[in-house]
Design a protein around this motif. Structure first.
Motif, short mmCIF file in Angstrom:
data_model
loop_
_atom_site.label_atom_id
_atom_site.label_comp_id
_atom_site.label_asym_id
_atom_site.label_seq_id
_atom_site.Cartn_x
_atom_site.Cartn_y
_atom_site.Cartn_z
N SER A 58 -20.10 8.36 -24.05
CA SER A 58 -19.24 8.69 -25.19
C SER A 58 -18.75 7.45 -25.90
O SER A 58 -18.67 7.40 -27.12
CB SER A 58 -18.05 9.52 -24.68
N LYS A 59 -18.47 6.41 -25.12
CA LYS A 59 -17.86 5.21 -25.70
C LYS A 59 -18.84 4.40 -26.54
O LYS A 59 -18.46 3.83 -27.57
CB LYS A 59 -17.31 4.33 -24.58
N VAL A 60 -20.09 4.31 -26.11
CA VAL A 60 -21.07 3.47 -26.83
C VAL A 60 -22.03 4.36 -27.63
O VAL A 60 -23.22 4.06 -27.75
CB VAL A 60 -21.84 2.56 -25.86
N ASN A 61 -21.51 5.45 -28.21
CA ASN A 61 -22.38 6.44 -28.86
C ASN A 61 -23.15 5.88 -30.06
O ASN A 61 -24.10 6.50 -30.52
CB ASN A 61 -21.59 7.68 -29.26
N SER A 62 -22.75 4.72 -30.56
CA SER A 62 -23.51 4.12 -31.67
C SER A 62 -24.76 3.41 -31.18
O SER A 62 -25.65 3.10 -31.97
CB SER A 62 -22.62 3.14 -32.45
N LYS A 63 -24.83 3.15 -29.88
CA LYS A 63 -26.00 2.47 -29.31
C LYS A 63 -26.89 3.53 -28.66
O LYS A 63 -26.81 3.80 -27.46
CB LYS A 63 -25.56 1.43 -28.29
N GLU A 191 -28.56 -3.21 -28.03
CA GLU A 191 -29.60 -2.33 -27.50
C GLU A 191 -31.00 -2.77 -27.89
O GLU A 191 -31.99 -2.28 -27.33
CB GLU A 191 -29.37 -0.89 -27.95
N THR A 192 -31.13 -3.71 -28.84
CA THR A 192 -32.46 -4.26 -29.14
C THR A 192 -32.96 -5.12 -27.98
O THR A 192 -34.15 -5.40 -27.88
CB THR A 192 -32.41 -5.09 -30.43
N SER A 193 -32.04 -5.57 -27.12
CA SER A 193 -32.41 -6.31 -25.91
C SER A 193 -31.79 -5.57 -24.72
O SER A 193 -30.95 -6.10 -24.00
CB SER A 193 -31.88 -7.75 -25.97
N ILE A 194 -32.23 -4.34 -24.54
CA ILE A 194 -31.56 -3.44 -23.61
C ILE A 194 -31.59 -3.93 -22.16
O ILE A 194 -30.67 -3.67 -21.39
CB ILE A 194 -32.15 -2.01 -23.73
N ASN A 195 -32.63 -4.68 -21.80
CA ASN A 195 -32.70 -5.19 -20.43
C ASN A 195 -31.64 -6.24 -20.14
O ASN A 195 -31.39 -6.58 -18.98
CB ASN A 195 -34.08 -5.78 -20.15
N GLU A 196 -31.05 -6.79 -21.19
CA GLU A 196 -30.01 -7.80 -21.02
C GLU A 196 -28.61 -7.21 -21.10
O GLU A 196 -27.62 -7.92 -20.89
CB GLU A 196 -30.17 -8.89 -22.09
N CYS A 197 -28.49 -5.94 -21.38
CA CYS A 197 -27.18 -5.29 -21.46
C CYS A 197 -26.57 -5.18 -20.06
O CYS A 197 -27.28 -4.94 -19.08
CB CYS A 197 -27.31 -3.90 -22.08
N ILE A 198 -25.25 -5.36 -19.99
CA ILE A 198 -24.57 -5.35 -18.70
C ILE A 198 -23.30 -4.50 -18.77
O ILE A 198 -22.76 -4.25 -19.84
CB ILE A 198 -24.20 -6.78 -18.24
N LEU A 199 -22.84 -4.09 -17.59
CA LEU A 199 -21.58 -3.37 -17.48
C LEU A 199 -20.43 -4.36 -17.55
O LEU A 199 -20.45 -5.41 -16.91
CB LEU A 199 -21.53 -2.61 -16.15
N GLY A 200 -19.42 -4.05 -18.38
CA GLY A 200 -18.27 -4.93 -18.49
C GLY A 200 -17.04 -4.16 -18.91
O GLY A 200 -16.97 -2.93 -18.75
N LEU A 201 -16.08 -4.88 -19.45
CA LEU A 201 -14.80 -4.30 -19.85
C LEU A 201 -14.46 -4.66 -21.28
O LEU A 201 -14.93 -5.68 -21.81
CB LEU A 201 -13.68 -4.81 -18.92
N ASP A 202 -13.63 -3.85 -21.89
CA ASP A 202 -13.12 -4.19 -23.21
C ASP A 202 -12.34 -5.50 -23.14
O ASP A 202 -11.69 -5.80 -22.13
CB ASP A 202 -12.17 -3.10 -23.72
#
Length: 411
Positions: A58-63, A191-202
């Protein structure tokens, strides 16, 4: 209950978790109210994994690429949350080094074996991919690492569940708003480099302060519960009982897969008690009067010990094996029976890297924003425990000198 779990919930490999206490020997020694089990923790972690997946979607719905991966893998993420501890032996971490010594496998490796060889393949018809689940529990590649980090990271659902669940059962009344904390989670990256995306915090003050509370709880639980002294000594004594008899068929059999999935806390104790009277002196949970006493407690610092490269390498790469090796050598040096002395090297917990999503700057590490997190420094302490009768016949100075010699002349 998820549809994929309904058909397998009565499998023996799963039911055994009901008979394994989450805190192992701590429930026998220091916290008699902590009778919660691996099974309840597995269910809790599974629930949080599903909840976090939904919140992140829900939070990253633009990606859309990230959202698609989160939604399509929700069942896999929840399954990883449920299965992540299924490979633990009875008494949990007290048997970790024993299992590694006998089988060469960690509890994460054993989880993979159970999933592949024991859990029915029918779960794959319900949308579960066993290989994906195994990689989330024990990551081997960086593909979609933000997914596996929900299960295995400094902010994972495992920690969230066991910290709050364990605190409740041992009677520590922390005030922590879990729902508020979960709403601070996000996926960092493009998301263009989705393999580099990580879990984090605001990157907000609210997220920073809430995470500081989480880190303080995490550290205090280690200091007050997970490393509490009597339980720690009892765990090391139990470990040594297994290591003394690791070549016995009765012991090796405990860690063979088909036997392993039937084992629980009590059956493991029955096996140990049945080997002979020599094991009894190591079973402090049967008689707390047998509990070893502290003969030495000293921080391992370079100003006190001249630690060579070989020692430092073993200290950082295989501290359990080093502790066991020193235990055996100390007994030999002082001409006592094997494991009359137990060396225990304890590394204090410090937070791993926690990333904040700073849109203008990219990633930002929490340590740079938090004085509380920044001042938590690592510390390594050497403790020596000894049989009370043996300790009575030695001056502590002699034990200190022997340890110093073993550390500084390590090869």
């Amino acid at each position: 209950m998820p549809h994929w779990l309904v058909g397998i919930k009565d499998e023996q490999a799963i039911r055994r978790m009901i008979s394994i206490r989450q805190l192992g020997l701590k429930a026998y020694m220091d916290f008699p109210g902590a009778i919660h089990t691996r099974y309840s923790h597995a269910l809790g972690t599974m629930h949080l994994a599903g909840k976090m997946t939904e919140l992140l979607s829900s939070k990253v719905n633009s990606k859309q690429g990230i959202v698609k991966n989160l939604k399509s893998n929700k069942d896999n993420i929840m399954a990883a949350g449920f299965f992540h501890d299924i490979g633990h032996a009875p008494f949990s971490h007290a048997a970790d080094y024993v299992m590694k010594t006998i089988t060469g496998k960690s509890h994460e490796d054993m989880c993979g074996d159970i999933l592949k060889q024991i859990i029915p393949s029918e779960i794959e018809k319900c949308g579960i991919n066993k290989d994906t689940v195994i990689n989330m529990v024990n990551p081997k590649d960086d593909k979609y690492q933000f997914l596996s980090q929900i299960i295995n990271s400094p902010l994972d659902c495992d920690k969230l569940d066991y910290l709050l669940r364990d605190a409740y059962h041992v009677g520590l009344k922390y005030s922590f708003d879990l729902d508020l904390f979960l709403r601070s989670y996000t996926i960092i990256g493009n998301e263009t480099s989705i393999n580099e995306c990580i879990l984090g915090l605001d990157s907000t003050q609210q997220a920073v302060i809430t995470t500081e509370l989480f880190v303080v709880i995490w550290k205090s639980m280690y200091d007050l519960v997970y490393l509490i002294q009597d339980s720690r000594i009892a765990e090391k004594m139990l470990e040594k009982a297994f290591l003394l008899y690791r070549d016995y068929e009765e012991i090796k059999c405990l860690f063979e897969l088909q036997t392993f999935i039937k084992g629980n806390d009590e059956s493991m104790l029955v096996t140990l008690r049945g080997i002979g009277t020599d094991t009894q002196k190591f079973l402090a949970m049967d008689n707390p009067k047998r509990l070893y006493q502290v003969a030495l407690e000293k921080e391992l610092r370079e100003k006190d010990y001249k630690m060579n490269a070989s020692f430092m390498a073993k200290l950082h790469n295989d501290v359990d094996a080093l502790s066991d090796e020193l235990s055996i050598k100390l007994a030999e040096t002082l001409e006592k029976e094997k494991y009359d002395f137990i060396c225990d090297i304890i590394k204090s917990k410090t937070p791993n890297k926690i990333n904040l999503d700073s849109s203008k700057k990219g990633e930002e590490e929490l340590r740079m924003r938090s004085d509380i997190v920044r001042i938590i420094k690592p510390k390594i302490v050497m403790k020596v425990y000894a049989n009370a009768e043996v300790l009575h016949s030695f001056e502590k100075k002699k034990i200190q000198e022997a340890i110093k010699h073993l550390v500084e002349d390590y090869t």
